[in-house]
Design a protein around this motif. Structure first.
Motif, PDB file in Angstrom:
ATOM      1  N   PHE A   1       0.830  -1.206   0.000  1.00  0.00           N
ATOM      2  CA  PHE A   1       0.000   0.000   0.000  1.00  0.00           C
ATOM      3  C   PHE A   1       0.866   1.257   0.000  1.00  0.00           C
ATOM      4  CE2 PHE A   1      -2.199   3.403   2.311  1.00  0.00           C
ATOM      5  CZ  PHE A   1      -3.339   3.540   1.526  1.00  0.00           C
ATOM      6  N   ALA A   2       1.885   1.292   0.851  1.00  0.00           N
ATOM      7  CA  ALA A   2       2.713   2.494   0.974  1.00  0.00           C
ATOM      8  C   ALA A   2       3.590   2.719  -0.248  1.00  0.00           C
ATOM      9  CB  ALA A   2       3.581   2.396   2.233  1.00  0.00           C
ATOM     10  N   LEU A   3       3.998   1.624  -0.893  1.00  0.00           N
ATOM     11  CA  LEU A   3       4.948   1.743  -2.000  1.00  0.00           C
ATOM     12  C   LEU A   3       4.330   1.376  -3.344  1.00  0.00           C
ATOM     13  CD1 LEU A   3       8.152   0.150  -0.398  1.00  0.00           C
ATOM     14  CD2 LEU A   3       7.590   2.569  -0.626  1.00  0.00           C
ATOM     15  N   TYR A   4       3.003   1.386  -3.430  1.00  0.00           N
ATOM     16  CA  TYR A   4       2.356   0.892  -4.647  1.00  0.00           C
ATOM     17  C   TYR A   4       2.888   1.551  -5.927  1.00  0.00           C
ATOM     18  CZ  TYR A   4      -1.251  -0.571  -7.929  1.00  0.00           C
ATOM     19  OH  TYR A   4      -1.902  -1.099  -9.002  1.00  0.00           O
TER      20      TYR A   4
ATOM     21  N   LEU B   1      18.175   2.119 -14.548  1.00  0.00           N
ATOM     22  CA  LEU B   1      18.082   3.370 -13.795  1.00  0.00           C
ATOM     23  C   LEU B   1      16.832   3.383 -12.923  1.00  0.00           C
ATOM     24  CD1 LEU B   1      19.119   6.231 -13.225  1.00  0.00           C
ATOM     25  CD2 LEU B   1      17.832   7.005 -15.231  1.00  0.00           C
ATOM     26  N   GLY B   2      15.704   2.931 -13.482  1.00  0.00           N
ATOM     27  CA  GLY B   2      14.466   2.912 -12.713  1.00  0.00           C
ATOM     28  C   GLY B   2      14.545   1.995 -11.503  1.00  0.00           C
ATOM     29  N   LEU B   3      15.137   0.829 -11.680  1.00  0.00           N
ATOM     30  CA  LEU B   3      15.280  -0.096 -10.559  1.00  0.00           C
ATOM     31  C   LEU B   3      16.220   0.460  -9.486  1.00  0.00           C
ATOM     32  CD1 LEU B   3      15.476  -3.671 -12.132  1.00  0.00           C
ATOM     33  CD2 LEU B   3      13.933  -2.920 -10.312  1.00  0.00           C
ATOM     34  N   SER B   4      17.350   1.000  -9.909  1.00  0.00           N
ATOM     35  CA  SER B   4      18.317   1.536  -8.948  1.00  0.00           C
ATOM     36  C   SER B   4      17.710   2.692  -8.156  1.00  0.00           C
ATOM     37  CB  SER B   4      19.576   2.016  -9.686  1.00  0.00           C
ATOM     38  OG  SER B   4      20.158   0.985 -10.440  1.00  0.00           O
ATOM     39  N   PHE B   5      17.095   3.626  -8.862  1.00  0.00           N
ATOM     40  CA  PHE B   5      16.500   4.792  -8.213  1.00  0.00           C
ATOM     41  C   PHE B   5      15.339   4.365  -7.323  1.00  0.00           C
ATOM     42  CE2 PHE B   5      14.421   8.897  -7.824  1.00  0.00           C
ATOM     43  CZ  PHE B   5      15.493   9.761  -7.758  1.00  0.00           C
ATOM     44  N   GLY B   6      14.536   3.416  -7.802  1.00  0.00           N
ATOM     45  CA  GLY B   6      13.404   2.941  -7.031  1.00  0.00           C
ATOM     46  C   GLY B   6      13.817   2.290  -5.728  1.00  0.00           C
ATOM     47  N   TRP B   7      14.923   1.547  -5.742  1.00  0.00           N
ATOM     48  CA  TRP B   7      15.388   0.915  -4.508  1.00  0.00           C
ATOM     49  C   TRP B   7      15.765   1.959  -3.462  1.00  0.00           C
ATOM     50  CZ3 TRP B   7      14.382  -3.419  -2.490  1.00  0.00           C
ATOM     51  CH2 TRP B   7      14.209  -4.572  -3.265  1.00  0.00           C
ATOM     52  N   GLY B   8      16.368   3.044  -3.895  1.00  0.00           N
ATOM     53  CA  GLY B   8      16.701   4.105  -2.942  1.00  0.00           C
ATOM     54  C   GLY B   8      15.458   4.714  -2.311  1.00  0.00           C
ATOM     55  N   MET B   9      14.432   4.967  -3.127  1.00  0.00           N
ATOM     56  CA  MET B   9      13.183   5.520  -2.603  1.00  0.00           C
ATOM     57  C   MET B   9      12.492   4.535  -1.665  1.00  0.00           C
ATOM     58  SD  MET B   9      11.814   7.242  -6.145  1.00  0.00           S
ATOM     59  CE  MET B   9      10.305   7.883  -5.416  1.00  0.00           C
ATOM     60  N   ALA B  10      12.509   3.257  -2.026  1.00  0.00           N
ATOM     61  CA  ALA B  10      11.878   2.236  -1.178  1.00  0.00           C
ATOM     62  C   ALA B  10      12.598   2.125   0.164  1.00  0.00           C
ATOM     63  CB  ALA B  10      11.883   0.894  -1.901  1.00  0.00           C
ATOM     64  N   LEU B  11      13.925   2.214   0.159  1.00  0.00           N
ATOM     65  CA  LEU B  11      14.673   2.146   1.413  1.00  0.00           C
ATOM     66  C   LEU B  11      14.363   3.338   2.308  1.00  0.00           C
ATOM     67  CD1 LEU B  11      18.216   0.902   0.292  1.00  0.00           C
ATOM     68  CD2 LEU B  11      16.462  -0.388   1.528  1.00  0.00           C
ATOM     69  N   TYR B  12      14.187   4.514   1.693  1.00  0.00           N
ATOM     70  CA  TYR B  12      13.834   5.689   2.505  1.00  0.00           C
ATOM     71  C   TYR B  12      12.478   5.485   3.168  1.00  0.00           C
ATOM     72  CZ  TYR B  12      11.980  10.212   3.749  1.00  0.00           C
ATOM     73  OH  TYR B  12      11.397  11.244   4.443  1.00  0.00           O
ATOM     74  N   ALA B  13      11.497   5.003   2.398  1.00  0.00           N
ATOM     75  CA  ALA B  13      10.170   4.769   2.965  1.00  0.00           C
ATOM     76  C   ALA B  13      10.235   3.734   4.083  1.00  0.00           C
ATOM     77  CB  ALA B  13       9.201   4.314   1.871  1.00  0.00           C
ATOM     78  N   ALA B  14      11.029   2.682   3.882  1.00  0.00           N
ATOM     79  CA  ALA B  14      11.169   1.654   4.920  1.00  0.00           C
ATOM     80  C   ALA B  14      11.828   2.230   6.170  1.00  0.00           C
ATOM     81  CB  ALA B  14      11.982   0.481   4.383  1.00  0.00           C
ATOM     82  N   ALA B  15      12.809   3.113   5.971  1.00  0.00           N
ATOM     83  CA  ALA B  15      13.516   3.701   7.116  1.00  0.00           C
ATOM     84  C   ALA B  15      12.586   4.583   7.945  1.00  0.00           C
ATOM     85  CB  ALA B  15      14.710   4.518   6.629  1.00  0.00           C
ATOM     86  N   THR B  16      11.550   5.139   7.355  1.00  0.00           N
ATOM     87  CA  THR B  16      10.587   5.973   8.095  1.00  0.00           C
ATOM     88  C   THR B  16       9.400   5.159   8.602  1.00  0.00           C
ATOM     89  OG1 THR B  16       9.354   6.540   6.073  1.00  0.00           O
ATOM     90  CG2 THR B  16      11.216   7.963   6.674  1.00  0.00           C
ATOM     91  N   GLY B  17       9.472   3.840   8.471  1.00  0.00           N
ATOM     92  CA  GLY B  17       8.354   3.011   8.887  1.00  0.00           C
ATOM     93  C   GLY B  17       7.161   3.138   7.971  1.00  0.00           C
ATOM     94  N   PHE B  18       7.419   3.509   6.718  1.00  0.00           N
ATOM     95  CA  PHE B  18       6.381   3.705   5.704  1.00  0.00           C
ATOM     96  C   PHE B  18       5.386   4.797   6.105  1.00  0.00           C
ATOM     97  CE2 PHE B  18       7.683  -0.779   5.449  1.00  0.00           C
ATOM     98  CZ  PHE B  18       8.225  -0.758   4.169  1.00  0.00           C
ATOM     99  N   SER B  19       5.839   5.705   6.964  1.00  0.00           N
ATOM    100  CA  SER B  19       4.991   6.822   7.375  1.00  0.00           C
ATOM    101  C   SER B  19       5.164   8.035   6.474  1.00  0.00           C
ATOM    102  CB  SER B  19       5.306   7.211   8.817  1.00  0.00           C
ATOM    103  OG  SER B  19       6.664   7.625   8.948  1.00  0.00           O
ATOM    104  N   ALA B  20       6.237   8.050   5.679  1.00  0.00           N
ATOM    105  CA  ALA B  20       6.496   9.174   4.784  1.00  0.00           C
ATOM    106  C   ALA B  20       6.452   8.695   3.341  1.00  0.00           C
ATOM    107  CB  ALA B  20       7.867   9.796   5.085  1.00  0.00           C
ATOM    108  N   SER B  21       6.080   9.591   2.454  1.00  0.00           N
ATOM    109  CA  SER B  21       6.039   9.255   1.038  1.00  0.00           C
ATOM    110  C   SER B  21       7.458   9.037   0.518  1.00  0.00           C
ATOM    111  CB  SER B  21       5.369  10.384   0.245  1.00  0.00           C
ATOM    112  OG  SER B  21       5.543  10.194  -1.145  1.00  0.00           O
ATOM    113  N   PRO B  22       7.638   8.013  -0.337  1.00  0.00           N
ATOM    114  CA  PRO B  22       8.976   7.823  -0.911  1.00  0.00           C
ATOM    115  C   PRO B  22       9.376   8.966  -1.838  1.00  0.00           C
ATOM    116  CG  PRO B  22       7.385   6.336  -1.923  1.00  0.00           C
ATOM    117  CD  PRO B  22       6.695   6.968  -0.755  1.00  0.00           C
ATOM    118  N   VAL B  23       8.358   9.695  -2.360  1.00  0.00           N
ATOM    119  CA  VAL B  23       8.649  10.851  -3.220  1.00  0.00           C
ATOM    120  C   VAL B  23       8.875  12.060  -2.312  1.00  0.00           C
ATOM    121  CG1 VAL B  23       7.901  12.198  -5.215  1.00  0.00           C
ATOM    122  CG2 VAL B  23       7.153   9.830  -4.973  1.00  0.00           C
TER     123      VAL B  23
END
Length: 254
Positions: free
Chosen positions: A78-81, A122-144
């Motif tokens: 849900f958070a990273l759809y 590029l999309g996969l690499s960049f996406g992994w960084g955004m997903a890790l940020y969202a995970a680090a915030t407990g999925f409480s913040a938007s990855p964007v």
């Protein structure tokens, strides 16, 4: 048992970043280092034997995540759809480029699929960084988020450096100065640092939200016996395609 499964999951995710990271890095560097058609052919041929073996780690990561931490499945999706959809599309485009680029000889055909390899990587690499940020915030913040976008850039650059190191190891002298195996191990460890850092911070939360002991015991009986097989297959791939072993011959499936 929950600690053992956390360690297993951490090894899988860090291993994926360390191994698939150089594949994605080579794809990102394709327009930069592959100035000619021959150069791009050599770059793809250098990393192609490792692609399928490395992608097994991602399948194992997803299976372990949803099997060991079932409560997170809905939360993650849900958070990273949008990010997950974009990453899946990037994965399909990258792999389609690898499979189709040599199915015809036209310049436009090769150029289009080479662009898909670069775009998907590029999309996969960049996406992994955004997903890790969202995970680090407990999925409480938007990855964007500015920090999420910054981490996407960092992961992409780390993968690109790892890919360059891999090329210098696999094809000594063709893409910069030759690099020894220990340099590749170092770049892999550095590429895995973002994932390792997020996992270290999330350890208490993940252990607390593990599946029930009975479920973990069943998973242990079903999954862990196959871990040596996966590890042995990885060792076989690296021994078979080490430098000097037909570095620029594409496997039959590409």
């Amino acid at each position: 048992m929950d600690v053992i499964w956390f360690a297993f999951f951490a090894v899988l995710l860090a291993g994926y970043f360390a191994l698939e990271g150089f594949d994605l890095g080579v794809g990102v560097l394709l327009p930069v280092l592959g100035r000619t058609r021959e150069g791009r052919d050599r770059m793809v041929a250098a990393m192609a034997p490792y692609v399928l073996a490395n992608e097994v780690w991602l399948v194992a990561v997803a299976g372990t995540l949803f099997g060991v931490y079932p409560a997170l499945e809905g939360e993650v999706l849900f958070a990273l759809y949008p990010v997950v959809v974009a990453m899946l599309l990037s994965w399909v485009l990258r792999d389609a480029g690898l499979w189709f680029r040599r199915r015809a000889d036209g310049r436009g055909w090769r150029g289009f699929w080479d662009a898909m390899i670069a775009f998907g990587s590029l999309g996969l690499s960049f996406g992994w960084g955004m997903a890790l940020y969202a995970a680090a915030t407990g999925f409480s913040a938007s990855p964007v988020h500015p920090l999420g976008l910054m981490l996407g850039v960092v992961v992409t650059l780390l993968f690109a450096w790892h890919g360059w190191t891999f090329l210098a190891w696999r094809a000594p002298g063709d893409f910069g100065a030759a690099r020894p195996g220990r340099a590749l191990v170092l770049s892999g460890a550095v590429a895995a640092l973002p994932a390792a850092g997020v996992l270290a911070g999330a350890m208490p939360y993940l252990i607390e939200h593990s599946a029930s002991p009975d479920t973990l015991n069943v998973l242990s009986l079903m999954v862990l016996p196959f871990a040596p097989i996966m590890l042995g297959a990885q060792v076989w791939v690296w021994r078979t395609f080490r430098p000097g072993k037909d570095a620029f011959r594409l496997p039959s499936f590409f």
